[in-house]
Scaffold this motif. Structure first.
Motif, PDB file in Angstrom:
ATOM      1  N   UNK A 230     -10.053   2.271   0.438  1.00 33.91           N
ATOM      2  CA  UNK A 230     -10.895   1.339   1.160  1.00 33.91           C
ATOM      3  C   UNK A 230     -10.337   1.101   2.557  1.00 33.91           C
ATOM      4  N   UNK A 231     -11.205   0.587   3.424  1.00 35.42           N
ATOM      5  CA  UNK A 231     -10.837   0.363   4.823  1.00 35.42           C
ATOM      6  C   UNK A 231     -11.819  -0.631   5.422  1.00 35.42           C
ATOM      7  N   UNK A 232     -11.464  -1.155   6.576  1.00 37.55           N
ATOM      8  CA  UNK A 232     -12.368  -2.075   7.264  1.00 37.55           C
ATOM      9  C   UNK A 232     -13.543  -1.338   7.902  1.00 37.55           C
ATOM     10  N   UNK A 233     -13.325  -0.072   8.254  1.00 36.51           N
ATOM     11  CA  UNK A 233     -14.331   0.694   8.977  1.00 36.51           C
ATOM     12  C   UNK A 233     -14.516   2.067   8.348  1.00 36.51           C
ATOM     13  N   UNK A 234     -15.587   2.731   8.742  1.00 37.40           N
ATOM     14  CA  UNK A 234     -15.864   4.077   8.228  1.00 37.40           C
ATOM     15  C   UNK A 234     -14.769   5.059   8.623  1.00 37.40           C
ATOM     16  N   UNK A 235     -14.238   4.920   9.843  1.00 41.67           N
ATOM     17  CA  UNK A 235     -13.205   5.869  10.257  1.00 41.67           C
ATOM     18  C   UNK A 235     -11.954   5.682   9.411  1.00 41.67           C
ATOM     19  N   UNK A 236     -11.668   4.447   9.000  1.00 39.70           N
ATOM     20  CA  UNK A 236     -10.556   4.218   8.084  1.00 39.70           C
ATOM     21  C   UNK A 236     -10.777   4.923   6.756  1.00 39.70           C
ATOM     22  N   UNK A 237     -12.019   4.948   6.292  1.00 39.70           N
ATOM     23  CA  UNK A 237     -12.354   5.678   5.060  1.00 39.70           C
ATOM     24  C   UNK A 237     -12.077   7.169   5.234  1.00 39.70           C
ATOM     25  N   UNK A 238     -12.462   7.710   6.382  1.00 40.88           N
ATOM     26  CA  UNK A 238     -12.204   9.133   6.641  1.00 40.88           C
ATOM     27  C   UNK A 238     -10.710   9.423   6.633  1.00 40.88           C
ATOM     28  N   UNK A 239      -9.923   8.586   7.324  1.00 37.12           N
ATOM     29  CA  UNK A 239      -8.481   8.805   7.356  1.00 37.12           C
ATOM     30  C   UNK A 239      -7.876   8.669   5.955  1.00 37.12           C
ATOM     31  N   UNK A 240      -8.341   7.695   5.183  1.00 34.25           N
ATOM     32  CA  UNK A 240      -7.830   7.512   3.825  1.00 34.25           C
ATOM     33  C   UNK A 240      -8.165   8.681   2.929  1.00 34.25           C
ATOM     34  N   UNK A 241      -9.354   9.253   3.106  1.00 39.27           N
ATOM     35  CA  UNK A 241      -9.761  10.421   2.321  1.00 39.27           C
ATOM     36  C   UNK A 241      -8.869  11.616   2.622  1.00 39.27           C
ATOM     37  N   UNK A 242      -8.629  11.862   3.910  1.00 40.09           N
ATOM     38  CA  UNK A 242      -7.729  12.952   4.278  1.00 40.09           C
ATOM     39  C   UNK A 242      -6.322  12.714   3.726  1.00 40.09           C
ATOM     40  N   UNK A 243      -5.869  11.460   3.725  1.00 35.57           N
ATOM     41  CA  UNK A 243      -4.514  11.194   3.229  1.00 35.57           C
ATOM     42  C   UNK A 243      -4.430  11.443   1.724  1.00 35.57           C
ATOM     43  N   UNK A 244      -5.452  11.061   0.978  1.00 39.87           N
ATOM     44  CA  UNK A 244      -5.452  11.340  -0.462  1.00 39.87           C
ATOM     45  C   UNK A 244      -5.357  12.843  -0.705  1.00 39.87           C
ATOM     46  N   UNK A 245      -6.143  13.621   0.015  1.00 34.58           N
ATOM     47  CA  UNK A 245      -6.111  15.077  -0.166  1.00 34.58           C
ATOM     48  C   UNK A 245      -4.757  15.649   0.223  1.00 34.58           C
ATOM     49  N   UNK A 246      -4.149  15.085   1.266  1.00 32.29           N
ATOM     50  CA  UNK A 246      -2.824  15.523   1.677  1.00 32.29           C
ATOM     51  C   UNK A 246      -1.789  15.239   0.589  1.00 32.29           C
ATOM     52  N   UNK A 247      -1.871  14.075  -0.019  1.00 32.60           N
ATOM     53  CA  UNK A 247      -0.945  13.734  -1.107  1.00 32.60           C
ATOM     54  C   UNK A 247      -1.116  14.685  -2.285  1.00 32.60           C
ATOM     55  N   UNK A 248      -2.344  15.068  -2.555  1.00 35.25           N
ATOM     56  CA  UNK A 248      -2.590  16.024  -3.630  1.00 35.25           C
ATOM     57  C   UNK A 248      -2.037  17.402  -3.267  1.00 35.25           C
ATOM     58  N   UNK A 249      -2.209  17.800  -2.015  1.00 30.99           N
ATOM     59  CA  UNK A 249      -1.655  19.084  -1.583  1.00 30.99           C
ATOM     60  C   UNK A 249      -0.137  19.129  -1.772  1.00 30.99           C
ATOM     61  N   UNK A 250       0.515  17.982  -1.617  1.00 36.54           N
ATOM     62  CA  UNK A 250       1.972  17.919  -1.732  1.00 36.54           C
ATOM     63  C   UNK A 250       2.429  17.611  -3.156  1.00 36.54           C
ATOM     64  N   UNK A 251       1.471  17.589  -4.106  1.00 35.89           N
ATOM     65  CA  UNK A 251       1.782  17.329  -5.513  1.00 35.89           C
ATOM     66  C   UNK A 251       2.477  15.987  -5.728  1.00 35.89           C
ATOM     67  N   UNK A 252       2.069  14.978  -4.946  1.00 36.79           N
ATOM     68  CA  UNK A 252       2.649  13.648  -5.079  1.00 36.79           C
ATOM     69  C   UNK A 252       2.107  12.945  -6.324  1.00 36.79           C
ATOM     70  N   UNK A 253       2.883  12.011  -6.844  1.00 41.07           N
ATOM     71  CA  UNK A 253       2.458  11.221  -7.998  1.00 41.07           C
ATOM     72  C   UNK A 253       1.423  10.199  -7.553  1.00 41.07           C
ATOM     73  N   UNK A 254       0.226  10.242  -8.151  1.00 40.46           N
ATOM     74  CA  UNK A 254      -0.844   9.338  -7.764  1.00 40.46           C
ATOM     75  C   UNK A 254      -1.270   8.391  -8.883  1.00 40.46           C
TER      76      UNK A 254
END
Length: 724
Positions: free
Chosen positions: A135-159
């Motif tokens: 979640x985020x205050x704005x749509x662009x925050x949602x975009x950044x958060x989505x990219x960060x989730x995918x990045x964490x998955x790429x790095x095999x981080x514990x979610x």
């Protein structure tokens, strides 16, 4: 016939495979490779079983499309989007104001820390079910958060129990393209410009979209499309409609467009007889031109200006000053919400003062006089993007004027795209440097993010190395410099080591046997290039114009400060530029603590020794060796470090594709040859003054000094006759 068909099939398969491998280069750190770990596949599949994602703006659509692209590739199954937030979803992605009240209440503390571009990624329980929320205050925050989730998955981080709250610490995170309208790129080493002005505005290349995706994935939110050595034509209607088309693409990824403004544009395209910033007609011309741009591009960011520098026109042409010029443009932009970014890279052909002092001397008297939408953009060091420089003394000295950091991502003085040089190590060194302007802890990072003096605007800019090469940056590892710049612009307190690991995991492999040695190689690579080019504080000893190879002997250029001999001042007595009280006194531009430290060679960090001091060849270094031996051994150490890099990459072969291995391997061989060239040419030249033998362990040069001096490079990419 059967044999021919078989041969054709084999060739087709090989060709297809080769194309596929090369296309992996194009994907940058967004490859979204299949996750091989069974437990991780199950963990992530549970999280993204059904995703609630609301309809909305182009920004939200782009975030949703990124998930739809990435998750099937990583998990091997299609993504399922849910229409019901409260009953079915395992992953809820929604702006804060659309969350149910129970979730809003849970996240109150986190959102107290989140700015308009920030986001949270949290595991929680909702309706008796384990879920994950972005979640985020704005749509662009949602975009950044989505990219960060995918990045964490790429790095095999514990979610499974993820709890991440993050916001950018710098407001404007900008790429500066030095692209010309003819598609050449000044100091560009990865092909021609991305912007195909001929086909715009109708033809939108997929590359524009992928450029925007890559930037948004690391938080870059602004781009300057054109060279600081500006062409006024970009401000004409025929080009503005093309700029508008690009802005329409970038807006969906949260990226604002800026343009470089040529100060003489009112004369060149406006038909006026002057560009005097105090002339009423000139002021009105800029007001009208700005309104014209905003009518096309409502979120236009503003102008980047290079004025009265290296022949570029500016307010001084009319007896005015930088404040007059910047504030004139600032007033035109003010009502539209735009900024003027005014470059401080100035040095005068009529001023024989130490070039390292000139920008500080010229701008410090204006501190506090600029309008509040003016930012002064300063290179990280006082000379010109050298492999190593002390931080620019303007950082921390300007207290009432927002000051932007200008880093160079393209490797103008670091071997172009043939040398592996991990630049976030350089960026980190500068950002962590303490200015002492408000006592210990007054770091450059705090100046840039505005926290040291409570500045209202914060900017970090990186001069782009991006071109139309398939891999975008010329050297595969140069992608890490683009990535690392974005991450540090988002958070200037990140470590270069963390960033290197992120990039390696997303780009190549999560195998620790690969990560550990290659990360070590990256972190060492910048020090290697300093050693084999400019050790112990030597600087600007590059050959004329192209800045590719060594040219410490160059002394025939029209201005003293365009000649390498100006900077090293080697003679029979010693070497180095005296910037202490007995020399140019550039040390006085630093805070008193640093001034005292830099005035004494014994307390000056040896990495800056010859930047601040002219010392005898037999000066004793901290390790007990003479300065001459120390210089020679540093040059040899740089060559040895490149050999170590080659060995490391050979051992990395099992963890990358053949194409990935061969590409870097060939480039490392070029780097080794050129590291030896730097060592041999510089040592032969400096030896002509020192009259001392090379110490044991330093290899003998393979050519004569005369042969090295004769080398010419008329076709070096990105070349122009003067420095930028």
């Amino acid at each position: 016939m059967k044999q021919l068909k078989t041969l054709i099939l084999i060739v087709t398969l090989i060709t297809t495979s080769a194309k596929s491998q090369h296309l992996e280069d194009y994907k940058l750190w967004l490859k979204y490779s299949k996750i091989e770990s069974g437990p991780k596949v199950q963990e992530y599949s549970n999280i993204v079983t059904k995703i609630y994602f609301p309809a909305g703006t182009d920004v939200l659509s782009n975030a949703k499309n990124e998930l739809a692209t990435a998750l099937p590739q990583m998990l091997g199954k299609p993504v399922v989007f849910s229409e019901h937030m409260e009953t079915e979803s395992s992953l809820i992605i929604a702006p804060y104001d659309q969350l149910p009240n129970t979730l809003k209440k849970q996240f109150e503390k986190e959102f107290a820390k989140v700015n308009d571009e920030g986001f949270i990624i949290k595991s929680t329980v909702f309706n008796n079910k384990n879920i994950t929320v972005i979640s985020a205050r704005t749509d662009i925050g949602i975009l950044y958060g989505t990219f960060r989730l995918l990045n964490l998955m790429q790095m095999n981080e514990n979610l499974e129990e993820v709890s991440l709250t993050d916001s950018p610490k710098i407001e404007v995170r900008m790429l500066n393209h030095w692209d010309n309208l003819d598609r050449s790129v000044e100091r560009g080493y990865a092909g021609f410009s991305l912007w195909n002005w001929q086909k715009l505005p109708e033809y939108i290349d997929q590359r524009y979209i992928d450029y925007a995706r890559a930037n948004a994935s690391i938080g870059i939110n602004a781009t300057v499309l054109t060279n600081v050595n500006a062409n006024a034509l970009v401000l004409t209607p025929m080009y503005l409609e093309k700029v508008e088309a690009l802005a329409n693409v970038f807006r969906g990824y949260g990226i604002q467009v800026y343009l470089t403004a040529r100060f003489s544009a009112p004369m060149e395209i406006g038909g006026l007889e002057t560009a005097d910033p105090l002339n009423v007609e000139v002021q009105q011309w800029w007001n009208d031109k700005t309104a014209e741009i905003y009518k096309r591009i409502p979120d236009f960011g503003g102008f980047l200006v290079k004025a009265n520098s290296e022949g570029q026109p500016g307010p001084q042409n009319y007896g005015r000053n930088h404040v007059d010029g910047a504030n004139m443009m600032a007033k035109a932009l003010k009502s539209h919400g735009g900024n003027v970014i005014w470059r401080a890279f100035v040095y005068s052909e009529h001023d024989d003062t130490d070039r390292a002092k000139q920008a500080y001397s010229e701008f410090l008297p204006y501190d506090g006089n600029f309008d509040d939408n003016v930012v002064v953009q300063v290179k990280n060091g006082a000379i010109d993007f050298q492999p190593r420089e002390p931080f620019h003394p303007m950082f921390g000295a300007l207290k009432e004027t927002p000051i932007a950091m200008e880093f160079q991502i393209t490797q103008e003085y670091l071997g172009f795209s043939t040398h592996l040089v991990y630049l976030p190590k350089l960026f980190e060194e500068v950002l962590d440097a303490d200015t002492y302007q408000k006592g210990p802890g007054s770091t450059v990072a705090k100046v840039i993010d505005g926290s040291l003096y409570n500045n209202t605007i914060s900017v970090m800019a990186g001069v782009s190395n991006i071109g139309n090469d398939l891999n975008w940056t010329g050297h595969p590892f140069a992608q890490a410099n683009w990535y690392g710049f974005g991450r540090l612009a988002w958070d200037p307190y990140l470590s270069s080591e963390k960033i290197a690991e992120e990039w390696l995991r997303a780009t190549y492999s999560n195998d620790e046997n690969f990560i550990s040695p290659v990360k070590k190689m990256m972190l060492m690579s910048r020090e290697a290039v300093v050693n084999y080019m400019n050790p112990l504080g030597l600087h600007h000893i590059f050959d004329t114009g192209h800045h590719y190879g060594p040219g410490p002997w160059v002394d025939n250029l029209s201005r003293p400060d365009w000649n390498p001999v100006y900077y090293h001042k080697a003679d029979e007595k010693g070497i180095g530029f005296d910037r202490t009280t007995s020399g140019s006194n550039a040390t006085e531009q630093y805070a008193p603590f640093l001034e005292k430290k830099f005035n004494d060679p014994k307390t000056t960090p040896e990495k800056y020794l010859l930047w601040f001091h002219h010392l005898p060849w037999d000066y004793q270094l901290k390790n007990g060796k003479t300065l001459w031996n120390g210089i020679a051994e540093k040059y040899q150490e740089g060559v040895d470090q490149v050999n170590d890099m080659i060995t490391t990459w050979e051992k990395a072969k099992p963890y990358v594709t053949n194409h990935e291995y061969e590409e870097v391997s060939m480039l490392l061989q070029i780097q080794l040859r050129e590291a030896k060239w730097w060592r041999d040419a510089c040592l032969l030249y400096f030896q002509s003054f020192s009259k001392r033998p090379l110490p044991n362990g330093v290899e003998k040069p393979s050519k004569t000094l005369k042969e090295y001096k004769s080398l010419k490079f008329p076709f070096a990419p990105g070349i122009r006759p003067r420095w930028n």
